[in-house]
Design an enzyme around this catalytic site. Structure first.
Site, PDB file in Angstrom:
ATOM      1  N   ASP A  40       0.828  -1.202   0.000  1.00 42.69           N
ATOM      2  CA  ASP A  40       0.000   0.000   0.000  1.00 42.69           C
ATOM      3  C   ASP A  40       0.867   1.258   0.000  1.00 42.69           C
ATOM      4  O   ASP A  40       1.947   1.275   0.599  1.00 42.69           O
ATOM      5  CB  ASP A  40      -0.896  -0.020   1.242  1.00 42.69           C
ATOM      6  CG  ASP A  40      -2.051   0.952   1.153  1.00 42.69           C
ATOM      7  OD1 ASP A  40      -2.342   1.437   0.036  1.00 42.69           O
ATOM      8  OD2 ASP A  40      -2.666   1.239   2.196  1.00 42.69           O
ATOM      9  N   HIS A  96       3.301   3.537  -8.974  1.00 41.37           N
ATOM     10  CA  HIS A  96       3.021   2.142  -9.314  1.00 41.37           C
ATOM     11  C   HIS A  96       4.224   1.484  -9.978  1.00 41.37           C
ATOM     12  O   HIS A  96       4.511   0.307  -9.745  1.00 41.37           O
ATOM     13  CB  HIS A  96       1.796   2.065 -10.232  1.00 41.37           C
ATOM     14  CG  HIS A  96       0.522   2.466  -9.548  1.00 41.37           C
ATOM     15  ND1 HIS A  96       0.103   1.883  -8.378  1.00 41.37           N
ATOM     16  CD2 HIS A  96      -0.431   3.398  -9.887  1.00 41.37           C
ATOM     17  CE1 HIS A  96      -1.062   2.439  -8.003  1.00 41.37           C
ATOM     18  NE2 HIS A  96      -1.383   3.347  -8.896  1.00 41.37           N
ATOM     19  N   LEU A 140      10.970 -20.696  -3.770  1.00 38.47           N
ATOM     20  CA  LEU A 140       9.969 -19.768  -3.257  1.00 38.47           C
ATOM     21  C   LEU A 140       8.771 -19.682  -4.186  1.00 38.47           C
ATOM     22  O   LEU A 140       8.920 -19.536  -5.409  1.00 38.47           O
ATOM     23  CB  LEU A 140      10.583 -18.376  -3.089  1.00 38.47           C
ATOM     24  CG  LEU A 140       9.613 -17.221  -2.813  1.00 38.47           C
ATOM     25  CD1 LEU A 140       9.070 -17.319  -1.391  1.00 38.47           C
ATOM     26  CD2 LEU A 140      10.281 -15.866  -3.030  1.00 38.47           C
TER      27      LEU A 140
END
Length: 256
Positions: A32, A49, A143
Site C-alpha cells: 500500500d 506504481h 519460493l
C-alpha cells in the site's frame, strides 16, 4: 528448526550476522502507498506504481534469501477497479513489464509464480503475461511468489460456498462432511499453507478484503513506510519482530 543468516541491528546499524529460528513459512504483504509515495515526491501516481512494481523484485529476492517458502503479494483488489480508468489501464500493463524485466532472474532464483483471484475481468494482455510467467516457472521448486490479482476475499469465500452448494445438490458431497478443511479446498489458496505473517505498508491497519479466511491466526506487522520505500531492512525488521511473537492458536504455551 530451519535457521538462516540474519542481519541483527546493533546501535542502529546492521553490522553483524546472527542466526535466528522460527522463520515464517508464508508471508503475505498488502503493498500500500504507491500513490501517496508519488504525491509526496511531486510525481504522477503512475510513477508510484512503477516504483512499487520494481520493489516487488527487491522483496522477492530478500524473501528468497531469508528462506521464506511462500510470499503472497496483494497486487490488485476487486475494489481497485473503482480507480480512474487510465490508472487501472496502466496497472494492468505492469505484469508484462515485470515479466520482461525480471522473469529471467526469477527463473534463475528458482522462484515459482502462482496467482489467486478472478481472471475473468482481466485484459487479455494481462492474462497472457501472467500465464507466461506461470508456465515458464512451473517446474521451479523454490519460493512460491503468489500474486493476488483481481482478488477479493469475500468474493473468494462466496464462490467457494456456491461450489459447495452445487456439490451437495448433485449428491457429490454430504453436508455432514463439510468442515473447515473441506471448505478450504474450494478457496483460491487450496494447497497453500495459511500465512504466518501479514505485513501492511503505508500506515494503514486493516485487511481490505485480503485473505479473511486464511489469516485467522496470522501475526500482523504494520509500518508507516510506503510500499516503494519498504526495503530489505524493513522486511528484516518485520521478520525479527515475528521471532518474538508467541503463537498459541487459542491454547496455552507449554510451561517448562
Amino acid at each position: 528448526m530451519f535457521k538462516i543468516p540474519f542481519f541483527k541491528k546493533n546501535k542502529n546499524k546492521t553490522d553483524h550476522i546472527d542466526h535466528i529460528e522460527n522463520v515464517p513459512e508464508h508471508v503475505a504483504i498488502i503493498m500500500d502507498g504507491n500513490g501517496r509515495w508519488a504525491k509526496k515526491k511531486g510525481l504522477p501516481r503512475f510513477a508510484g506504481h512503477k516504483q512499487g512494481m520494481d520493489n516487488v523484485r527487491n522483496i522477492v529476492r530478500r524473501a528468497n534469501n531469508r528462506g521464506i517458502k511462500i510470499l503472497t503479494m496483494y497486487a490488485f483488489s476487486t475494489e481497485n477497479w473503482k480507480r480512474p480508468r487510465d490508472e487501472v489501464d496502466y496497472i494492468m500493463k505492469l505484469p508484462k513489464e515485470f515479466i520482461h524485466n525480471y522473469l529471467p532472474e526469477l527463473i534463475q532464483e528458482n522462484v515459482r509464480i502462482q496467482t489467486i483471484g478472478d481472471f475473468n475481468l482481466l485484459p487479455a494482455h494481462t492474462k497472457q503475461a501472467v500465464n507466461e510467467a506461470k508456465e515458464r516457472t512451473k517446474s521451479n521448486d523454490g519460493l512460491i511468489l503468489n500474486i493476488a490479482l483481481n482478488y477479493g476475499s469475500r468474493g473468494e469465500i462466496l464462490q467457494a460456498v456456491q461450489q459447495l452448494v452445487k456439490e451437495v445438490e448433485s449428491d457429490k458431497l454430504s453436508p455432514d462432511t463439510i468442515d473447515e478443511q473441506v471448505l478450504a479446498k474450494y478457496l483460491y489458496t487450496t494447497g497453500l499453507k495459511d500465512p504466518d505473517l501479514v505485513i501492511r505498508t503505508s500506515g494503514e491497519q486493516r485487511l481490505s478484503n485480503f485473505l479473511l479466511w486464511q489469516v485467522a491466526y496470522a501475526e500482523f506487522w504494520f509500518t508507516d513506510k510506503y510500499w516503494p520505500d519498504f526495503d530489505d531492512e524493513a522486511f528484516d525488521k518485520a521478520l525479527l519482530d515475528y521471532q518474538n511473537r508467541k503463537r498459541r492458536f487459542g491454547g496455552l504455551t507449554n510451561k517448562k
